[in-house]
Design a protein around this motif. Structure first.
Motif, mmCIF file in Angstrom:
data_model
loop_
_atom_site.group_PDB
_atom_site.id
_atom_site.type_symbol
_atom_site.label_atom_id
_atom_site.label_comp_id
_atom_site.label_asym_id
_atom_site.label_seq_id
_atom_site.Cartn_x
_atom_site.Cartn_y
_atom_site.Cartn_z
ATOM 1 N N MET A 1 45.955 93.143 53.096
ATOM 2 C CA MET A 1 45.471 93.015 51.742
ATOM 3 C C MET A 1 45.331 91.531 51.405
ATOM 4 S SD MET A 1 47.115 94.706 48.456
ATOM 5 C CE MET A 1 46.573 94.353 46.856
ATOM 6 N N LEU A 2 44.247 91.179 50.770
ATOM 7 C CA LEU A 2 43.957 89.807 50.388
ATOM 8 C C LEU A 2 44.119 89.665 48.881
ATOM 9 C CD1 LEU A 2 40.712 89.316 52.504
ATOM 10 C CD2 LEU A 2 43.089 88.921 53.187
ATOM 11 N N TRP A 3 44.656 88.527 48.445
ATOM 12 C CA TRP A 3 44.766 88.277 47.014
ATOM 13 C C TRP A 3 44.608 86.799 46.739
ATOM 14 C CZ3 TRP A 3 48.948 89.652 50.032
ATOM 15 C CH2 TRP A 3 50.012 88.751 50.093
ATOM 16 N N ARG A 4 44.168 86.505 45.507
ATOM 17 C CA ARG A 4 43.962 85.129 45.078
ATOM 18 C C ARG A 4 45.282 84.549 44.591
ATOM 19 N NH1 ARG A 4 39.075 83.131 44.080
ATOM 20 N NH2 ARG A 4 39.748 81.976 42.261
ATOM 21 N N PRO A 5 45.458 83.230 44.729
ATOM 22 C CA PRO A 5 46.646 82.595 44.158
ATOM 23 C C PRO A 5 46.598 82.679 42.634
ATOM 24 C CG PRO A 5 45.262 80.981 45.313
ATOM 25 C CD PRO A 5 44.585 82.299 45.414
ATOM 26 N N ARG A 6 47.748 82.878 42.037
ATOM 27 C CA ARG A 6 47.838 82.951 40.572
ATOM 28 C C ARG A 6 49.080 82.194 40.119
ATOM 29 N NH1 ARG A 6 43.179 84.821 38.899
ATOM 30 N NH2 ARG A 6 42.652 86.901 39.544
ATOM 31 N N GLY A 7 48.907 81.276 39.201
ATOM 32 C CA GLY A 7 50.048 80.550 38.651
ATOM 33 C C GLY A 7 50.873 79.895 39.739
ATOM 34 N N ILE A 30 46.757 84.558 56.418
ATOM 35 C CA ILE A 30 47.636 83.424 56.127
ATOM 36 C C ILE A 30 47.701 83.204 54.613
ATOM 37 C CG2 ILE A 30 47.280 82.268 58.346
ATOM 38 C CD1 ILE A 30 45.288 80.371 56.954
ATOM 39 N N GLY A 31 48.776 82.557 54.175
ATOM 40 C CA GLY A 31 48.920 82.185 52.778
ATOM 41 C C GLY A 31 48.123 80.924 52.489
ATOM 42 N N TYR A 32 47.715 80.778 51.230
ATOM 43 C CA TYR A 32 46.936 79.606 50.836
ATOM 44 C C TYR A 32 47.051 79.365 49.339
ATOM 45 C CZ TYR A 32 43.236 82.246 48.465
ATOM 46 O OH TYR A 32 42.529 83.022 47.578
ATOM 47 N N PHE A 33 46.650 78.167 48.942
ATOM 48 C CA PHE A 33 46.381 77.879 47.539
ATOM 49 C C PHE A 33 45.101 77.066 47.486
ATOM 50 C CE2 PHE A 33 49.066 74.210 48.643
ATOM 51 C CZ PHE A 33 48.371 73.156 48.084
ATOM 52 N N LEU A 68 38.056 86.097 51.568
ATOM 53 C CA LEU A 68 38.860 86.065 50.355
ATOM 54 C C LEU A 68 38.607 87.350 49.589
ATOM 55 C CD1 LEU A 68 37.931 82.424 49.364
ATOM 56 C CD2 LEU A 68 40.110 83.170 50.327
ATOM 57 N N ARG A 69 39.365 87.565 48.566
ATOM 58 C CA ARG A 69 39.183 88.771 47.754
ATOM 59 C C ARG A 69 37.746 88.876 47.236
ATOM 60 N NH1 ARG A 69 41.884 92.763 45.402
ATOM 61 N NH2 ARG A 69 41.355 93.302 43.263
#
Length: 128
Positions: A1-7, A30-33, A68-69
């Motif tokens: 599952m892919l998700w956007r960075p938030r806060g 992988i994780g990202y911001f 990305l999402r």
């Protein structure tokens, strides 16, 4: 599952690189911001000693794609250096309070990986 960075949370993307030995596509989550139009990750392999294969692949073949999402985009990977690396590491430390302790488990410095948009890539900073 892919998700956007938030806060104060990082997001997840799918990175597809070209295998340095096989020449075939290789994908990993992988994780990202986001840092302006760039996507930032850490070249870690569970904080183990070895460099992750995706980072070795990017060093051999910097052009890659991310999912990305909100869709796919072409990117070029590189390691952040100097002041840029310090700034981005500090940002990761804000997202993961244990980052420095985890990094001490590794015998070498963890690369901060910057994925920059290639020509024709949509704007990375748009909202959902």
């Amino acid at each position: 599952m892919l998700w956007r960075p938030r806060g104060d949370n990082w997001g997840a993307l799918r990175l597809t690189t070209t295998g340095r030995r096989s020449g075939r596509p290789r994908s990993v989550i992988i994780g990202y911001f986001e840092d302006g139009p760039n996507l930032v990750s850490l070249a870690m392999n569970g904080w183990g000693e070895a460099e992750p294969a995706w980072w070795l692949n990017l060093q051999a073949h910097p052009d890659a794609e991310v999912d990305l999402r909100d869709g796919r985009r072409p990117v070029r990977g590189r390691a952040a250096t100097g002041d840029e690396r310090s700034r981005l590491w500090t940002r990761w430390s804000e997202l993961d309070k244990n980052l420095d302790a985890y990094a001490l488990r590794r015998p070498s410095e963890t690369a901060v990986v910057v994925l920059t948009p290639r020509a024709g890539a949509p704007d990375a900073a748009r909202d959902d």
